[in-house]
Design an enzyme around this catalytic site. Structure first.
Site, PDB file in Angstrom:
ATOM      1  CG  HIS A 205     -62.477 -35.310  39.672  1.00 39.28           C
ATOM      2  ND1 HIS A 205     -61.683 -36.421  39.816  1.00 39.28           N
ATOM      3  CD2 HIS A 205     -62.737 -34.873  40.926  1.00 39.28           C
ATOM      4  CE1 HIS A 205     -61.488 -36.654  41.105  1.00 39.28           C
ATOM      5  NE2 HIS A 205     -62.116 -35.728  41.802  1.00 39.28           N
TER       6      HIS A 205
HETATM    7  C1  UD1 Z   1     -66.151 -33.558  44.743  1.00 40.81           C
HETATM    8  C2  UD1 Z   1     -65.145 -33.558  45.906  1.00 40.81           C
HETATM    9  C3  UD1 Z   1     -63.864 -34.282  45.481  1.00 40.81           C
HETATM   10  C4  UD1 Z   1     -64.179 -35.663  44.937  1.00 40.81           C
HETATM   11  C5  UD1 Z   1     -65.185 -35.524  43.802  1.00 40.81           C
HETATM   12  C6  UD1 Z   1     -65.557 -36.853  43.193  1.00 40.81           C
HETATM   13  C7  UD1 Z   1     -65.107 -31.604  47.432  1.00 40.81           C
HETATM   14  C8  UD1 Z   1     -64.395 -30.357  47.742  1.00 40.81           C
HETATM   15  N1  UD1 Z   1     -64.739 -32.204  46.279  1.00 40.81           N
HETATM   16  O1  UD1 Z   1     -65.585 -32.767  43.693  1.00 40.81           O
HETATM   17  O2  UD1 Z   1     -63.023 -34.414  46.612  1.00 40.81           O
HETATM   18  O3  UD1 Z   1     -62.992 -36.260  44.464  1.00 40.81           O
HETATM   19  O4  UD1 Z   1     -66.363 -34.885  44.329  1.00 40.81           O
HETATM   20  O5  UD1 Z   1     -66.398 -36.670  42.102  1.00 40.81           O
HETATM   21  O6  UD1 Z   1     -65.944 -32.026  48.183  1.00 40.81           O
HETATM   22  N2  UD1 Z   1     -72.096 -31.790  39.375  1.00 40.81           N
HETATM   23  C9  UD1 Z   1     -73.094 -32.309  38.594  1.00 40.81           C
HETATM   24  N3  UD1 Z   1     -73.754 -33.410  39.071  1.00 40.81           N
HETATM   25  C10 UD1 Z   1     -73.468 -33.985  40.258  1.00 40.81           C
HETATM   26  C11 UD1 Z   1     -72.424 -33.451  41.033  1.00 40.81           C
HETATM   27  C12 UD1 Z   1     -71.747 -32.352  40.565  1.00 40.81           C
HETATM   28  O7  UD1 Z   1     -73.392 -31.815  37.530  1.00 40.81           O
HETATM   29  O8  UD1 Z   1     -74.124 -34.982  40.622  1.00 40.81           O
HETATM   30  C13 UD1 Z   1     -71.369 -30.601  38.899  1.00 40.81           C
HETATM   31  C14 UD1 Z   1     -71.610 -29.440  39.834  1.00 40.81           C
HETATM   32  O9  UD1 Z   1     -72.665 -28.655  39.407  1.00 40.81           O
HETATM   33  C15 UD1 Z   1     -70.318 -28.693  39.835  1.00 40.81           C
HETATM   34  C16 UD1 Z   1     -69.304 -29.730  39.435  1.00 40.81           C
HETATM   35  O10 UD1 Z   1     -69.981 -30.858  38.947  1.00 40.81           O
HETATM   36  O11 UD1 Z   1     -70.308 -27.686  38.876  1.00 40.81           O
HETATM   37  C17 UD1 Z   1     -68.401 -30.088  40.577  1.00 40.81           C
HETATM   38  O12 UD1 Z   1     -69.155 -30.682  41.651  1.00 40.81           O
HETATM   39  P1  UD1 Z   1     -68.716 -30.536  43.188  1.00 40.81           P
HETATM   40  O13 UD1 Z   1     -69.546 -31.444  44.021  1.00 40.81           O
HETATM   41  O14 UD1 Z   1     -68.637 -29.113  43.548  1.00 40.81           O
HETATM   42  O15 UD1 Z   1     -67.219 -31.027  43.219  1.00 40.81           O
HETATM   43  P2  UD1 Z   1     -66.476 -32.230  42.492  1.00 40.81           P
HETATM   44  O16 UD1 Z   1     -65.572 -31.637  41.495  1.00 40.81           O
HETATM   45  O17 UD1 Z   1     -67.426 -33.284  42.034  1.00 40.81           O
END
Ligand code: UD1
Length: 361
Positions: A205
């Site tokens: 991820h």
């Molecule tokens: C975040 C953390 C990372 C951690 C990871 C675990 C930061 C900078 N990053 O990254 O350190 O290792 O979580 O998963 O804080 N999304 C969904 N559903 C959700 C959550 C996210 O669809 O419940 C999608 C969001 O719309 C986004 C993408 O996933 O497009 C990334 O989500 P985001 O929370 O920005 O960062 P992670 O990559 O999950």
């Protein structure tokens, strides 16, 4: 003593759970769970609360996704209001996600004490968003609870006063031990159609691996090739799924018979699959630690790690993307490496943290 436990994203939930349960037993402590909403999907958040025996959050900030500045700013704005209203005696932040840093900033500016659990980890790679979050959080938090000696050393080198640092161990091991029986009772491998010890667990991820279509394409091609030698179970993170769909790679991986693509899994089922796999390919932070604790080989697709004891004492190996196939074949040819026991990774970190808080009352 009112203690806010900040939970935001998937890797945070297993770090606050043992502490919540341990504080709940103390008559002087009132633990309050604050969910920032950074992760909001049922299978990225709610199922973890269920598995870990956590009640619904007392406070939900409902922040959701966004750019780094948006997410950080919105958590600060929403949490500041709560802090002013509720006046906690201590805010405990865990890990290194955007909400960890945002909650810390909001609290210290109001003069409210902050403790950071999992302090001192450094990848020395400032292109990683988490490294920025770690540096800011540790510079500001009043109490720094570290998991391993490298954490203490990093903080001392940065000029942190020794009295702010306390080594308490790795809280994630507490969750694993708390749920070991339930994890072992699961039969996830059988349900998926793979055999114990004869499949690889994959998780990906990190933006550096999955946001660039060229890198993601090479990674997928490589996984497909390895899956012809040994089947793979790959629960796909929402960020990775979005990028696979955007680059039209989904069909390449989904149609490969050796690659079992799944939705993100709950904690107990995921750990059951880790317990029984041959080895792990990951870019996660926490899984490097869990595999080391369990003595399971782990190939970490990153140029560096903020968890160096997993390499020097554990079963973790950093792996360049172009060497993944070679390394996977090497691990396949080896007998399992047995991990060394790492000091204070023993399932008793939550009680050490409770004692530390008791001493500060
Ligand atoms: C975040 C953390 C990372 C951690 C990871 C675990 C930061 C900078 N990053 O990254 O350190 O290792 O979580 O998963 O804080 N999304 C969904 N559903 C959700 C959550 C996210 O669809 O419940 C999608 C969001 O719309 C986004 C993408 O996933 O497009 C990334 O989500 P985001 O929370 O920005 O960062 P992670 O990559 O999950």
């Amino acid at each position: 003593m009112r203690i806010h436990l900040i939970a935001a994203a998937r890797p945070n939930f297993m770090k606050i759970a043992p502490l919540y349960h341990a504080l709940k037993k103390e008559d002087w402590a009132e633990p309050v769970i604050v969910h920032t909403g950074q992760h909001y999907d049922l299978n990225m958040s709610d199922v973890f609360f269920h598995d870990l025996g956590l009640p619904a959050p007392d406070i939900h900030l409902g922040v959701g996704s966004g750019s780094h500045a948006q997410q950080t700013g919105q958590v600060m704005m929403a949490y500041e209001k709560i802090l002013v209203e509720k006046q906690p005696d201590l805010v405990v932040v865990v890990g290194d996600v955007n909400s960890t840093m945002a909650a810390t900033l909001a609290a210290v500016k109001l003069g409210i004490k902050v403790a950071h659990l999992e302090a001192g980890l450094r990848s020395f790679d400032r292109t990683m968003p988490e490294e920025i979050n770690r540096l800011v959080t540790d510079a500001l938090a009043d109490i720094l609870w570290t998991p391993s000696p490298d954490g203490d050393e990093n903080l001392m080198r940065e000029g942190v006063a020794p009295e702010r640092i306390q080594r308490v161990g790795n809280i994630m091991i507490d969750s694993l031990e708390m749920l070991r029986d339930k994890i072992e009772q699961q039969t996830a491998a059988k349900e998926i159609g793979v055999t114990h010890g004869e499949y690889v667990m994959v998780t990906l991820h990190r933006p550096s691996n999955v946001d660039n279509p060229k890198i993601l394409t090479s990674l997928c091609e490589m996984l497909c090739r390895i899956s012809r030698k040994i089947p793979m179970v790959f629960p796909v993170h929402p960020r990775t799924r979005k990028n696979l769909e955007k680059s039209s790679l989904m069909s390449l991986v989904a149609e490969n018979p050796g690659l079992h693509l799944l939705e993100p899994l709950n904690y107990i089922r995921f750990m059951n699959l880790v317990f029984n796999c041959r080895f792990v390919i990951t870019d996660s932070g926490g899984i490097q630690e869990e595999t080391t604790y369990l003595g399971i080989p782990c190939l970490t697709l990153r140029p560096n790690t903020e968890r160096p004891v997993t390499v020097t004492q554990g079963t973790n190996r950093l792996c360049k993307m172009e060497e993944l196939e070679k390394n996977a074949l090497m691990v396949l040819a080896e007998k399992n490496r047995k991990a060394n026991k790492i000091d204070l990774w023993d399932g008793k970190t939550a009680s050490r943290v409770v004692e530390a808080i008791r001493g500060k009352r």
